[in-house]
Design a protein around this motif. Structure first.
Motif, PDB file in Angstrom:
ATOM      1  N   THR A  49     -52.253   9.837 -21.641  1.00 51.40           N
ATOM      2  CA  THR A  49     -51.969   8.560 -20.991  1.00 51.40           C
ATOM      3  C   THR A  49     -50.601   8.653 -20.350  1.00 51.40           C
ATOM      4  O   THR A  49     -49.759   9.462 -20.769  1.00 51.40           O
ATOM      5  CB  THR A  49     -52.011   7.391 -21.994  1.00 51.40           C
ATOM      6  OG1 THR A  49     -51.781   6.162 -21.292  1.00 51.40           O
ATOM      7  CG2 THR A  49     -50.950   7.542 -23.072  1.00 51.40           C
ATOM      8  N   ARG A  50     -50.377   7.840 -19.336  1.00 56.17           N
ATOM      9  CA  ARG A  50     -49.103   7.877 -18.621  1.00 56.17           C
ATOM     10  C   ARG A  50     -48.110   6.851 -19.149  1.00 56.17           C
ATOM     11  O   ARG A  50     -46.979   6.805 -18.690  1.00 56.17           O
ATOM     12  CB  ARG A  50     -49.361   7.637 -17.135  1.00 56.17           C
ATOM     13  CG  ARG A  50     -50.271   8.697 -16.507  1.00 56.17           C
ATOM     14  CD  ARG A  50     -50.796   8.231 -15.163  1.00 56.17           C
ATOM     15  NE  ARG A  50     -49.738   8.102 -14.177  1.00 56.17           N
ATOM     16  CZ  ARG A  50     -49.814   7.330 -13.097  1.00 56.17           C
ATOM     17  NH1 ARG A  50     -50.889   6.606 -12.883  1.00 56.17           N
ATOM     18  NH2 ARG A  50     -48.814   7.286 -12.245  1.00 56.17           N
ATOM     19  N   THR A  51     -48.524   6.025 -20.087  1.00 55.85           N
ATOM     20  CA  THR A  51     -47.614   5.008 -20.604  1.00 55.85           C
ATOM     21  C   THR A  51     -46.628   5.616 -21.592  1.00 55.85           C
ATOM     22  O   THR A  51     -46.939   6.598 -22.261  1.00 55.85           O
ATOM     23  CB  THR A  51     -48.395   3.882 -21.297  1.00 55.85           C
ATOM     24  OG1 THR A  51     -49.149   4.432 -22.387  1.00 55.85           O
ATOM     25  CG2 THR A  51     -49.342   3.199 -20.328  1.00 55.85           C
ATOM     26  N   PRO A  52     -45.416   5.038 -21.700  1.00 53.84           N
ATOM     27  CA  PRO A  52     -44.423   5.557 -22.651  1.00 53.84           C
ATOM     28  C   PRO A  52     -44.937   5.511 -24.087  1.00 53.84           C
ATOM     29  O   PRO A  52     -45.677   4.598 -24.467  1.00 53.84           O
ATOM     30  CB  PRO A  52     -43.231   4.617 -22.456  1.00 53.84           C
ATOM     31  CG  PRO A  52     -43.412   4.022 -21.095  1.00 53.84           C
ATOM     32  CD  PRO A  52     -44.894   3.910 -20.901  1.00 53.84           C
ATOM     33  N   SER A  53     -44.546   6.469 -24.874  1.00 55.62           N
ATOM     34  CA  SER A  53     -45.033   6.543 -26.258  1.00 55.62           C
ATOM     35  C   SER A  53     -44.654   5.308 -27.060  1.00 55.62           C
ATOM     36  O   SER A  53     -45.398   4.886 -27.951  1.00 55.62           O
ATOM     37  CB  SER A  53     -44.477   7.800 -26.935  1.00 55.62           C
ATOM     38  OG  SER A  53     -43.062   7.791 -26.925  1.00 55.62           O
ATOM     39  N   GLU A  54     -43.514   4.699 -26.738  1.00 52.77           N
ATOM     40  CA  GLU A  54     -43.081   3.530 -27.515  1.00 52.77           C
ATOM     41  C   GLU A  54     -43.979   2.318 -27.291  1.00 52.77           C
ATOM     42  O   GLU A  54     -43.922   1.349 -28.061  1.00 52.77           O
ATOM     43  CB  GLU A  54     -41.629   3.170 -27.198  1.00 52.77           C
ATOM     44  CG  GLU A  54     -41.340   2.888 -25.745  1.00 52.77           C
ATOM     45  CD  GLU A  54     -40.843   4.124 -25.007  1.00 52.77           C
ATOM     46  OE1 GLU A  54     -40.116   3.957 -23.999  1.00 52.77           O
ATOM     47  OE2 GLU A  54     -41.193   5.243 -25.432  1.00 52.77           O
ATOM     48  N   TRP A  55     -44.820   2.347 -26.248  1.00 51.34           N
ATOM     49  CA  TRP A  55     -45.750   1.250 -26.053  1.00 51.34           C
ATOM     50  C   TRP A  55     -46.936   1.334 -27.009  1.00 51.34           C
ATOM     51  O   TRP A  55     -47.683   0.380 -27.156  1.00 51.34           O
ATOM     52  CB  TRP A  55     -46.262   1.242 -24.608  1.00 51.34           C
ATOM     53  CG  TRP A  55     -45.226   0.854 -23.599  1.00 51.34           C
ATOM     54  CD1 TRP A  55     -43.893   0.618 -23.820  1.00 51.34           C
ATOM     55  CD2 TRP A  55     -45.433   0.658 -22.203  1.00 51.34           C
ATOM     56  NE1 TRP A  55     -43.252   0.299 -22.648  1.00 51.34           N
ATOM     57  CE2 TRP A  55     -44.169   0.321 -21.627  1.00 51.34           C
ATOM     58  CE3 TRP A  55     -46.540   0.756 -21.367  1.00 51.34           C
ATOM     59  CZ2 TRP A  55     -44.011   0.063 -20.268  1.00 51.34           C
ATOM     60  CZ3 TRP A  55     -46.389   0.500 -20.007  1.00 51.34           C
ATOM     61  CH2 TRP A  55     -45.130   0.155 -19.469  1.00 51.34           C
ATOM     62  N   GLY A  56     -47.128   2.466 -27.640  1.00 48.77           N
ATOM     63  CA  GLY A  56     -48.165   2.614 -28.658  1.00 48.77           C
ATOM     64  C   GLY A  56     -49.581   2.584 -28.130  1.00 48.77           C
ATOM     65  O   GLY A  56     -50.507   2.177 -28.839  1.00 48.77           O
ATOM     66  N   MET A  57     -49.788   3.033 -26.889  1.00 47.38           N
ATOM     67  CA  MET A  57     -51.099   2.959 -26.270  1.00 47.38           C
ATOM     68  C   MET A  57     -51.809   4.306 -26.178  1.00 47.38           C
ATOM     69  O   MET A  57     -52.867   4.399 -25.548  1.00 47.38           O
ATOM     70  CB  MET A  57     -50.971   2.343 -24.863  1.00 47.38           C
ATOM     71  CG  MET A  57     -50.488   0.915 -24.874  1.00 47.38           C
ATOM     72  SD  MET A  57     -51.715  -0.177 -25.661  1.00 47.38           S
ATOM     73  CE  MET A  57     -50.769  -1.696 -25.800  1.00 47.38           C
ATOM     74  N   HIS A  58     -51.264   5.340 -26.745  1.00 49.27           N
ATOM     75  CA  HIS A  58     -51.881   6.657 -26.665  1.00 49.27           C
ATOM     76  C   HIS A  58     -53.173   6.703 -27.490  1.00 49.27           C
ATOM     77  O   HIS A  58     -53.303   6.005 -28.503  1.00 49.27           O
ATOM     78  CB  HIS A  58     -50.917   7.735 -27.175  1.00 49.27           C
ATOM     79  CG  HIS A  58     -49.779   8.000 -26.238  1.00 49.27           C
ATOM     80  ND1 HIS A  58     -48.856   7.046 -25.912  1.00 49.27           N
ATOM     81  CD2 HIS A  58     -49.424   9.122 -25.556  1.00 49.27           C
ATOM     82  CE1 HIS A  58     -47.965   7.558 -25.071  1.00 49.27           C
ATOM     83  NE2 HIS A  58     -48.294   8.813 -24.832  1.00 49.27           N
TER      84      HIS A  58
END
Length: 337
Positions: free
Chosen positions: A266-275
């Motif tokens: 995923t391209r979202t930052p890891s801190e967003w917790g969306m992986h």
């Protein structure tokens, strides 16, 4: 760019314009009961759709049919695959991908397509350019977003503006999606298709009781380049809900099988917790037995910037088919236990 499959040779029934639809129930996730088997079909473009069909067809050919899962979750290209599996057998869909293969140099087509490199057509080059442009546009939005909710709002606003600039292409897109489905009615078994409300940024999850026709739910889930119109609302690609797989919707299921054309990335930052890995860890923590299938390394060139190259669909399907056949035996005990 719209991350779904190339049209398959199925006839379609009469269509009803999406403007005639009643207002949908946009969150069907509250209706998901705990159950046994959940099949997650992730997004991944035209080649991703072909790979998903190939994997499921390979499993099916080796004696393991996963299409009868208690729950199927489809996102973007995976929503197309989910709807296709509801109307045709995996073998029929796999054969259709090979039969629709563009002509190759020297007359190589269909099942021989892995033996010769396909010509780089203008459509393929334009598709790759569209993917890159879309990645650049969405990358800038990601960089400027504070969190997932902010990102969804920004993506939605950009997609609505694009729809206006393209003279509202929803009707044309609906016809394209309809041509890909062998059957256009929701199945009786539980199927969830993901999207995002382009105006509010709220996640949307459609099922057969949402008041949205199956074609419209698939079209909304695949609307990555512009906002798709259903009733008075506009929707964008389900991959913006959390990630390209949305495996969290299988919470409470004993066995969860995730097919991820993008390999869980995923391209979202890891801190967003969306992986995907975060969702898989949470599913396992709460008692689910989770297995994931990703494309093998030698097939990765068929995804990413090449995801919209129709000449790669047969090879992607064949790569998935071989994986499915190989994995059927070890997965059978897990799936049927």
């Amino acid at each position: 760019m719209n991350t779904t499959s190339s049209p398959l040779p199925f006839t379609t029934g009469p269509e009803r314009p999406s403007s005639d639809q009643p207002e949908p129930t946009v969150d069907a996730s509250f209706r998901v009961p705990a159950g046994d088997q959940a099949l997650i079909l992730g997004g991944g473009g035209s080649t991703g759709n072909a790979w998903l069909i190939g994997v499921v067809a390979g499993l099916y050919d080796a004696g393991l049919d996963v299409t009868g899962a208690d729950l199927t979750v489809g996102t973007s290209a995976g929503s197309t695959a989910a709807a296709q599996f509801a109307g045709a057998t995996p073998a029929e869909l796999y054969d259709a991908v090979l039969a629709a293969a563009p002509q190759k140099p020297g007359g190589v087509t269909g099942s021989d397509s892995h033996r010769a490199a396909p010509a780089r057509s203008a459509d393929a080059a334009n598709g790759a350019r569209a993917v890159i442009d879309q990645m650049e546009r969405t990358g800038k939005i990601l960089e400027s977003s504070a969190d997932m909710a902010d990102m969804r709002l920004r993506m939605g606003a950009a997609a609505i503006a694009t729809a206006v600039a393209l003279d509202h292409p929803s009707a044309r897109w609906r016809a394209t999606v309809a041509a890909r489905l062998p059957y256009q009615e929701w199945p009786e078994r539980l199927m969830l298709l993901t999207a995002v409300d382009a105006e509010t940024g709220e996640p949307a999850v459609f099922d057969r009781r949402s008041g949205v026709e199956l074609v419209d739910a698939v079209a909304a889930s695949c609307a990555s380049g512009f906002a798709y119109h259903v009733g008075s609302r506009h929707y964008i690609d389900g991959g913006f809900r959390s990630n390209a797989d949305n495996a969290d919707l299988a919470a409470g299921y004993n066995k969860v099988l995730v097919l991820s054309p993008f390999g869980g990335r995923t391209r979202t930052p890891s801190e967003w917790g969306m992986h995907l890995s975060t969702q898989v860890d949470e599913l396992r923590r709460t008692g689910s037995w989770v297995e994931t299938i990703f494309p093998e390394a030698e097939a990765e060139h068929m995804f990413g910037a090449n995801a919209m190259d129709p000449t790669l669909r047969p090879a992607a399907a064949q790569a998935g088919f071989q994986q499915g056949r190989t994995l059927a035996a070890p997965l059978s005990e897990y799936w049927r236990s």
